[in-house]
Design a protein around this motif. Structure first.
Motif, PDB file in Angstrom:
ATOM      1  N   ARG A  67       0.836  -1.204   0.000  1.00  0.00           N
ATOM      2  CA  ARG A  67       0.000   0.000   0.000  1.00  0.00           C
ATOM      3  C   ARG A  67       0.878   1.264   0.000  1.00  0.00           C
ATOM      4  N   GLU A  68       1.909   1.280   0.823  1.00  0.00           N
ATOM      5  CA  GLU A  68       2.681   2.513   1.023  1.00  0.00           C
ATOM      6  C   GLU A  68       3.757   2.728  -0.022  1.00  0.00           C
ATOM      7  N   ALA A 103       7.118   5.172   5.394  1.00  0.00           N
ATOM      8  CA  ALA A 103       6.789   5.805   4.111  1.00  0.00           C
ATOM      9  C   ALA A 103       6.887   7.327   4.239  1.00  0.00           C
ATOM     10  N   GLY A 108       3.623   2.984   7.735  1.00  0.00           N
ATOM     11  CA  GLY A 108       3.179   4.349   7.415  1.00  0.00           C
ATOM     12  C   GLY A 108       4.244   5.370   7.794  1.00  0.00           C
TER      13      GLY A 108
END
Lengths: 381, 381
Positions: free
Chosen positions: B299-300, B376, B373
């Motif tokens: 996702r990141e 990132a 997160g």
């Protein structure tokens, strides 16, 4: 050689595991005097949190290094800091890591004759040039070290079991302790003061540690003889650069020790009142056993053999004056179901045939009496 | 160099002890998944007798070697005997003693690039000549070992973290395992199969151990990742002469391990039903965490970086495709309160700047999500 000898001791220990054999051969605390309940309680307390089961610092838990520093500071003029303490997996590991860090192949080291085989083994593994100095009733003959230095020898370190020597039982006198550190400072060598027995004194405390006289002394001790061997908590007090080098070597050797065991030992050593009482109990009982050994030896051997004065520790050294070969005596002794370690197991250069190490800690006075009777029967055969 | 690097990791671990930092840097089991109650019960049972606190055999308690021999026999065609098992103070000590016993100064040894720093440290301490072979998705490139041999190199040993590699996460394929042992038998070198993670598989069991294919393989494992690090119980399965040599070296290194810890581990490993259930629980939970790490990375980071396939163990290897320097990223990451180990910490010859080792075992899926997160955010800065 060292390897052969120390495995000879292990083979001997295997024989002495026979239940009919009275063992004077080991160098162990008596399980009946290990503070089992107190260790169990401290262990259970440590096991309230899984943190005690995680990896820990290579140098040892800070709280443990603090309590060791406090206890060691009480023995010397200058306080010890935690950066000068490294906890190891028993003090044998400290010896082994020190040999690795300080001794290059071909370097000269001085040990006692007879010597603690565990020290000899690790020093031989470094391919050091090993020189010996004899012991007398006042411990290591520092005059002989002075002779070696005068002859141009430049050792990097001198190893001594300063107090209640293994195997000879003797303690280095206060004046020799000072002489040794004077030589260390003048000639720039290090002294390894290997002291696992110093707290087990039965006739008053020993002289101040050698380390009280100089910063060139690395002092080793452990709880194996006072609390329990299986805790595997030993330590070294040394200049901080040496502690740092040992810590790095320990990282490669085994990453770290058991945090659980270190938390347990921290609790016990920090409980000064309990620890003082526990040591008093040990001293009283082991002292009774040392006396029983002396009385039995005097009764059975008369002028044939003399036993070293036992001021503490775990061993009496029996020296035969009648030409007895203790290697041969051991075979006869095993036939009479009693075991000891012959002097040859501790010989470095020489060939000791007249000495025998007798451990008195793991038997009651009555059993010691019986054991010496059996030994005398073997001797008269 | 190895020393510097491994102490760099330790310094990093000190920073990551800050409570606000999410640690992806360690290589630890989660304390919440350590079987604390079971370990406490077994420890208390062992502490019913003071015998558990005495010195024990250098090679390890026979009952423990029996249960290890039984478990290891299940993994290979020929049964393992207790004389082929040596218990050590964590498997790091096995590595260290093996290096001492098998590797002379100047001898050639082959390691993986990147390598487990603990192996590198002990091999460098022996002054071995260290050659490297790269890894790919099927583990160590055995074709490159064949190239070295064809060019006349004659290593004494090849070290591999065969299964769920530290740091790369990959597993050596079955065909490469066979190739490696064919080469070992033809050219007479030993393989050290360092396997602390093999039982932690999350997508089916790994191939048969390398040791299943040849007696020239020394297999190391431990309970540090499956039960608890502080038990400090590791072992080696090797030809009996090598076990005997390691036992002698261990005598000098630290005399013996904790009998108490060995009795505890014997009880747990011998309780096969419990152990099976415990491993299933670990696999389920660590597998969920590995999945959470993968989803968060995808996702990141999208196409900026790829994560190794995680079949088991503790680590995912994040490889940046966008020129990110992971040494620089680490500083930024610490500003964002997340830590990892940059690839440079595991580099032997090369200078890995694009890789990062992410440990997923000590955080819940939600925290891993948060950690990635933050990483990132640090990356986009």
């Amino acid at each position: 050689m060292a390897a052969l000898r120390s495995s000879a001791i292990r083979d001997l220990l295997a024989v002495t595991a026979r239940p009919d054999v009275i063992g004077l051969a080991g160098g162990l605390p008596d399980p009946d005097l290990v503070p089992l309940d107190r260790i169990r309680a401290a262990t259970v307390r440590a096991l309230e949190s899984a943190d005690s089961l995680q990896y820990t610092e290579t140098a040892g838990l800070l709280a443990l290094r603090e309590v060791i520093a406090r206890r060691e500071s009480a023995l010397r003029p200058r306080p010890v800091t935690t950066a000068e303490v490294a906890v190891t997996h028993g003090s044998q590991q400290a010896l082994s890591l020190l040999a690795q860090v300080l001794v290059d192949p071909g370097a000269t080291v001085v040990v006692e004759e007879p010597a603690y085989p565990g020290a000899l083994q690790v020093l031989r593994a470094t391919q050091a040039r090993i020189m010996t100095v004899p012991l007398d009733a006042d411990g290591m003959r520092t005059d002989r070290i002075a002779d070696l230095l005068a002859a141009g020898e430049r050792p990097v370190l001198v190893h001594t079991v300063s107090t209640f020597h293994n195997p000879r039982g003797v303690t280095m006198s206060a004046s020799r302790r000072r002489e040794l550190t004077t030589l260390a400072e003048r000639f720039g060598f290090l002294v390894v003061e290997d002291d696992p027995y110093g707290e087990l004194h039965y006739a008053g405390p020993p002289p101040e540690p050698i380390a009280a006289h100089s910063d060139r002394v690395i002092r080793l001790s452990s709880v194996s003889k006072t609390l329990a061997p299986a805790l595997r908590v030993g330590w070294m007090v040394a200049p901080r650069e040496i502690c740092a080098a040992v810590e790095l070597a320990k990282q490669g050797a085994d990453l770290c020790d058991s945090r659980l065991a270190q938390e347990t030992v921290t609790e016990l050593l920090a409980d000064e009142q309990w620890m003082t009482g526990h040591l008093q109990d040990l001293r009283a009982e082991y002292g009774r056993r040392a006396d029983a050994l002396r009385r039995a030896v005097e009764r059975e051997f008369g002028d044939c053999a003399t036993l070293s004065r036992i001021g503490g520790g775990m061993f009496g050294w029996l020296e035969f004056q009648d030409g007895t070969d203790t290697d041969a005596l051991l075979s006869a002794a095993l036939d009479h179901s009693v075991a000891f370690v012959p002097g040859s197991a501790f010989a470095v250069d020489g060939q000791d045939r007249a000495g025998a190490r007798l451990c008195f800690t793991t038997n009651t006075p009555a059993r010691l009496d019986d054991a010496v009777g059996r030994l005398a029967a073997a001797h008269s055969r």
